[in-house]
Write an enzyme that holds these catalytic residues in place. Structure first.
Site, PDB file in Angstrom:
ATOM      1  N   SER A 240      -3.579   1.684  -7.654  1.00  0.00           N
ATOM      2  CA  SER A 240      -3.667   1.860  -9.222  1.00  0.00           C
ATOM      3  C   SER A 240      -2.343   1.148  -9.725  1.00  0.00           C
ATOM      4  O   SER A 240      -2.170  -0.094  -9.235  1.00  0.00           O
ATOM      5  CB  SER A 240      -3.408   3.282  -9.581  1.00  0.00           C
ATOM      6  N   ASP A 366     -15.160   2.207 -12.470  1.00  0.00           N
ATOM      7  CA  ASP A 366     -13.705   2.719 -12.511  1.00  0.00           C
ATOM      8  C   ASP A 366     -13.475   3.298 -13.885  1.00  0.00           C
ATOM      9  O   ASP A 366     -13.310   2.728 -15.040  1.00  0.00           O
ATOM     10  CB  ASP A 366     -12.624   1.955 -12.062  1.00  0.00           C
ATOM     11  N   HIS A 395     -11.819   6.278  -9.771  1.00  0.00           N
ATOM     12  CA  HIS A 395     -10.682   5.452  -9.600  1.00  0.00           C
ATOM     13  C   HIS A 395     -10.017   6.314  -8.495  1.00  0.00           C
ATOM     14  O   HIS A 395      -9.575   7.526  -8.230  1.00  0.00           O
ATOM     15  CB  HIS A 395      -9.971   5.838 -10.899  1.00  0.00           C
TER      16      HIS A 395
END
Length: 570
Positions: A240, A366, A395
């Site tokens: 991320s 996502d 995600h």
């Protein structure tokens, strides 16, 4: 016409009577039929709202979807590494009862089925006085066996090491990081999770914080781990926001990095596009709110620092990530605006400069990092990057199997690094000196330049402070930096959009201030960096001034010649 004899059944009922008849008919329908209809409507709405694809997967027999690759046509990384990865070349099938990017993401954060094990914590002190919690995991921490694993001994100095950079407000206790650490250590490798400053239960001990573009901590930790384990292959995995930091770090340092290969998972790529995306739909706004709650919670843990450095009232009222960045990150980072911060910290602009093997994994559904921000063309132009995109995954989730006990991207990352380790395409650092960016100046870049001595103090350790040094060479000789010249030595370290200033007391007598030295250094630096430009300017100056200078010289020498000629005649 007389209607007294008309049949009353042929007279049409009034509108009020029609509604009464309709209500009477509806009242005859059993109540459980209404309940079923309401449930069906609600489920249909949730099915579309949560982007569930269960029936679509059911019709295909849950065969999954193939991995799509974006890479340069002459990429040796794909031909020699990725093409040999069985997991990447296969198909990814979502856990049936998690057939939604939102269900996967929410389940990962609240449950996640993480494995149970314990880290070995090391408190790492940076040159500015900051504290970073390094959580280590080895094969012995996840297994009682001392035998070899894939030809690697658990305590071998050649055992590969993976440094993990977590996501926003995540630390080593996050479920997905436990999945990654456990499976990588089970494979026989060493894993160290580099928690961001102020996370992992460690207090902030300096005015240097982290943000989406803060690469100095990653650089310092990588250099430290490499120094302590010079014979061990070193790899990086970013997740991320950590993936954004990873790619930015790789692009900043280029080949001057002791990392053999890296994997970036669910990178946001372009923070400005991500900011627009996360506020576009109602479902995305839930994530925006959740992230804002995490950021404000992080700020409350270190309230004395944020109260002094930022707009605390604005932080408390933040209901979105942009609000927090506007009241905190933008102010303490000296950025003109939030958009400026997003632009300068986006990793997409650093993709062309990546010089080591890099696998990027992203899910097209996502809910946080949109596919619109993926730099497709830039990844295709760089021979060192292979972009793997999957149709579903959410995600950082990618749950697989009936029980959802494993994450697909964890297995894919480990396999990629394992194949890379056994190949000849691992990157080898060509330089030893630290990047020149550390000495550059960027007043409007980087977080937290205020200098103070109060604030929260973390638990200290007896480890030696690690300072980032830079060796410069000139004509084959090493320049030695003069230290301890003043009562306070100001050390400035920068990394792209990251700045930190700390003060250290000196024990030596102060030396006289040399006001000419800065000018000399500037001229020397200018002459080295712009040598051809200087000679060009000299050439232009000679040509433009020659008529005036030549006329003056002609007049002077003509008078002297006349004077010498007259004396001879006399």
């Amino acid at each position: 016409m007389d209607c007294n004899g008309c049949n009353p059944q042929l007279i049409p009922p009034s509108s009020s009577n029609a509604y009464k008849l309709l209500l009477q008919a509806l009242s005859q329908i059993p109540i459980h039929h209404y309940a079923l209809a309401t449930a069906f409507a609600a489920l249909s709405f949730l099915y579309c709202f949560l982007e569930i694809h269960f029936f679509r997967d059911l019709f295909t027999g849950f065969s999954g979807s193939p991995v799509e690759f974006t890479y340069n046509s002459s990429s040796e990384i794909y031909d020699a590494i990725v093409s040999k990865c069985r997991i990447l070349q296969g198909r990814y099938s979502v856990t049936p009862w998690l057939s939604s990017p939102h269900l996967q993401t929410v389940f990962l954060n609240f449950f996640g089925n993480p494995p149970i094990f314990k880290y070995k914590r090391q408190l790492f002190t940076t040159s500015d006085g900051g504290t970073i919690a390094l959580d280590w995991v080895t094969y012995s921490d996840v297994s009682d066996s001392d035998v070899h694993v894939d030809g690697v001994t658990k305590d071998d100095e050649f055992t590969p090491i993976v440094v993990v950079i977590p996501g926003l407000t995540s630390d080593s206790s996050s479920a997905y990081l436990k999945h990654l650490a456990y499976n990588t250590a089970k494979h026989g490798w060493k894993v160290v999770i580099s928690n961001h400053r102020g996370l992992g239960g460690v207090s902030i001990t300096s005015d240097c914080f982290y943000n989406a573009g803060w690469t100095e901590d990653a650089r310092t930790v990588v250099n430290y781990v490499h120094k302590e384990n010079p014979r061990a292959p070193l790899f990086l995995i970013g997740t991320s926001i950590g993936a954004n930091i990873l790619i930015k770090y790789l692009g900043e340092d280029g080949e001057n990095i002791p990392v053999a290969g890296a994997v970036a998972v669910c990178s946001p790529w372009d923070l400005l596009i991500g900011d627009r995306f996360i506020t576009r739909k109602r479902v995305q706004k839930f994530y925006d709110k959740a992230l804002a709650i995490g950021l404000t919670g992080y700020a409350k843990l270190h309230q004395p620092h944020f109260t002094r450095l930022a707009n605390w009232e604005g932080i408390e009222k933040s209901v979105s990530v942009r609000d927090f960045d506007n009241h905190a990150t933008r102010i303490v980072g000296k950025y003109e605006s939030v958009d400026t911060y997003y632009r300068r910290c986006s990793s997409s602009i650093y993709v062309p400069s990546v010089s080591i093997p890099l696998l990027c994994i992203s899910a097209l559904d996502d809910p946080l990092c949109t596919r619109e921000a993926i730099p497709w063309d830039e990844c295709r132009a760089n021979k060192n990057i292979v972009l793997a995109t999957i149709k579903h995954g959410g995600h950082l989730a990618f749950f697989e199997g009936i029980t959802g006990s494993s994450l697909w991207w964890v297995r894919a990352s480990n396999e990629f690094l394992d194949v890379l380790l056994s190949s000849k395409y691992m990157h080898v650092q060509k330089k030893i000196s630290a990047p020149n960016k550390l000495l550059d100046s960027a007043i409007d870049q980087g977080p937290y330049v205020n200098v103070t001595e109060d604030g929260m103090v973390a638990a200290s350790n007896n480890e030696e402070e690690i300072h980032v040094k830079q060796d410069t060479h000139d004509d084959g000789h090493e320049k030695v930096k003069e230290e301890n010249k003043q009562d306070e030595l100001v050390t400035k370290t920068e990394s792209g959009d990251s700045t930190c200033i700390s003060k250290t007391a000196s024990t030596h007598n102060p030396a006289p201030l040399d006001v000419i030295a800065p000018f000399k250094r500037y001229v020397g630096q200018l002459s080295r960096q712009n040598r051809w430009s200087i000679w060009l300017l000299v050439y232009i100056a000679i040509n433009t001034s020659w008529p005036l200078v030549g006329s003056a010289l002609y007049i002077v020498f003509r008078k002297r010649l006349r004077g010498s000629g007259g004396s001879v005649r006399r």
